[in-house]
Scaffold this motif. Sequence first.
Motif, PDB file in Angstrom:
ATOM      1  N   LEU A 168       0.826  -1.201   0.000  1.00 30.47           N
ATOM      2  CA  LEU A 168       0.000   0.000   0.000  1.00 30.47           C
ATOM      3  C   LEU A 168       0.863   1.255   0.000  1.00 30.47           C
ATOM      4  O   LEU A 168       1.859   1.332   0.729  1.00 30.47           O
ATOM      5  CB  LEU A 168      -0.913   0.028   1.223  1.00 30.47           C
ATOM      6  N   VAL A 169       0.486   2.225  -0.806  1.00 33.20           N
ATOM      7  CA  VAL A 169       1.054   3.573  -0.745  1.00 33.20           C
ATOM      8  C   VAL A 169      -0.048   4.407  -0.108  1.00 33.20           C
ATOM      9  O   VAL A 169      -1.027   4.769  -0.750  1.00 33.20           O
ATOM     10  CB  VAL A 169       1.412   4.084  -2.149  1.00 33.20           C
ATOM     11  N   TRP A 170       0.092   4.706   1.173  1.00 30.08           N
ATOM     12  CA  TRP A 170      -1.058   5.098   1.988  1.00 30.08           C
ATOM     13  C   TRP A 170      -0.800   6.347   2.806  1.00 30.08           C
ATOM     14  O   TRP A 170       0.232   6.465   3.460  1.00 30.08           O
ATOM     15  CB  TRP A 170      -1.384   3.945   2.933  1.00 30.08           C
ATOM     16  N   ALA A 192       4.491  12.590  -4.093  1.00 26.06           N
ATOM     17  CA  ALA A 192       5.672  12.420  -4.942  1.00 26.06           C
ATOM     18  C   ALA A 192       5.696  11.082  -5.664  1.00 26.06           C
ATOM     19  O   ALA A 192       6.518  10.885  -6.571  1.00 26.06           O
ATOM     20  CB  ALA A 192       6.942  12.569  -4.091  1.00 26.06           C
ATOM     21  N   TRP A 193       4.816  10.165  -5.287  1.00 25.80           N
ATOM     22  CA  TRP A 193       4.881   8.808  -5.813  1.00 25.80           C
ATOM     23  C   TRP A 193       4.665   8.687  -7.318  1.00 25.80           C
ATOM     24  O   TRP A 193       5.396   7.931  -7.973  1.00 25.80           O
ATOM     25  CB  TRP A 193       3.911   7.902  -5.060  1.00 25.80           C
ATOM     26  N   PRO A 194       3.701   9.384  -7.927  1.00 29.31           N
ATOM     27  CA  PRO A 194       3.520   9.206  -9.382  1.00 29.31           C
ATOM     28  C   PRO A 194       4.783   9.506 -10.176  1.00 29.31           C
ATOM     29  O   PRO A 194       5.166   8.725 -11.063  1.00 29.31           O
ATOM     30  CB  PRO A 194       2.383  10.182  -9.699  1.00 29.31           C
ATOM     31  N   ASP A 208      -7.862  10.119  -1.118  1.00 31.68           N
ATOM     32  CA  ASP A 208      -7.581  10.444  -2.521  1.00 31.68           C
ATOM     33  C   ASP A 208      -6.141  10.143  -2.930  1.00 31.68           C
ATOM     34  O   ASP A 208      -5.879   9.824  -4.093  1.00 31.68           O
ATOM     35  CB  ASP A 208      -7.843  11.927  -2.781  1.00 31.68           C
ATOM     36  N   LEU A 209      -5.209  10.248  -1.989  1.00 29.22           N
ATOM     37  CA  LEU A 209      -3.796  10.095  -2.319  1.00 29.22           C
ATOM     38  C   LEU A 209      -3.315   8.657  -2.244  1.00 29.22           C
ATOM     39  O   LEU A 209      -2.165   8.367  -2.585  1.00 29.22           O
ATOM     40  CB  LEU A 209      -2.934  10.951  -1.379  1.00 29.22           C
ATOM     41  N   ALA A 211       9.097   5.456   0.223  1.00 31.61           N
ATOM     42  CA  ALA A 211      10.195   5.223  -0.715  1.00 31.61           C
ATOM     43  C   ALA A 211      10.488   6.454  -1.563  1.00 31.61           C
ATOM     44  O   ALA A 211      11.653   6.767  -1.839  1.00 31.61           O
ATOM     45  CB  ALA A 211       9.871   4.024  -1.610  1.00 31.61           C
ATOM     46  N   SER A 212       9.449   7.171  -1.974  1.00 27.81           N
ATOM     47  CA  SER A 212       9.664   8.365  -2.793  1.00 27.81           C
ATOM     48  C   SER A 212      10.413   9.434  -2.010  1.00 27.81           C
ATOM     49  O   SER A 212      11.256  10.159  -2.576  1.00 27.81           O
ATOM     50  CB  SER A 212       8.325   8.912  -3.285  1.00 27.81           C
TER      51      SER A 212
END
Length: 374
Positions: free
Chosen positions: A48-50, A71-73, A153-154, A340-341
């Motif tokens: 999960l990116v949460w 920043a993840w995208p 949303d994120l 991670a980002s």
Amino acid sequence: MTDYDVIVAGAGMVGAAVGYGLAGLNRRVLMLDGSDTDLRAAKANFGLVWAHGKGINDPAYQRLTIQACEAWPEFAARLEEETGMALAYERKGGLHFCLSDADLSARAAQMDVWHAQTPDLAPSAHVLNRDELIRRFPSMRLGAEVAGATLGDLDGQVNPMRLLAAMLAAYLRRGGALRSNHAVTAIHPLPGGGFEVVAGGFRARAERVLIAAGLGSSALGPMVGLDVPLRPLRGQILVTERLAPLLPVPASGLRQTGEGTVMIGVTQEDVGFDLSTTTEGAVRMTRKALRILPDLAKAKLVRQWACLRVMTPDGNPVYASSVSHPGADIATCHSGVTLASFHAGAYAEALASGGLPDSLRIFHHERFNVPKNQ
């Protein structure tokens, strides 16, 4: 003379991300890693990116998590372009299901508190009652007890093993050096600055050293004045056979992967270093999952496993530079995928510049040394 600018102890989610970032900043980096049988938190990562709900009563952690998710995208796109590896990353939102009206009301109040902590940020989580939830996601067949959910949303999801493989591949492409089966056993400060790092019979020198060895950081940190209290927290996960689409976005403790399997989890068990899987844990997870998505009753479970998370006393990350041994740093968290980002970006840039920004001081491990009566 030193062999490297930075030696990173640990090549898991945190170490790989920071190493990847440093290598992209023209730093000579050596990453030393243990064996596949080590206590790797990445083995039980849910992918999960949460952001939503993280950092309740801790605005600094909330901001950090939101910053990382935003920043993840760009981070994912760059990593895929560098490696040609598909991460299966998507950001379509994430759900936290509530199984009663009281549960939904309590969750709504919690989200009000969460948003109030950072009034300068646009609200990124929303409360959906059952009817709104069904209108938003008409393909979901919900259990009768589902009263609604909160939607972030994120939030999104990624294949965690592909992420780790891609970060390591990109790190090597950028000129970083990696030695597997070389768990760090000692860190010796050198006269005049710098460090000698020992991994069994192997030795290397660097101007700086970063300890990012997960639970192994407890043994390495005190060698350079960074004694961080860490404890293992067991998490068990179940995975089903491949199924037709039934969960369009990931949820807390429940997500359908790009391959069609459904991951169910995750337990939070304070059992020391016990890696056993238990029937009790499986029953608890499946019962809750079936209350949310009854169609899972038709699915076959194909695997159950457990791993150990890296937890600090308050559950938040630790980022600290050594006062007694300048040039030594430590980074540890239990949200290695989400962050991670940040680790590959702003954090790596801070290390490369020689010092952490003031915004990270709140994550220093000295926060745990405050007397209990204060």
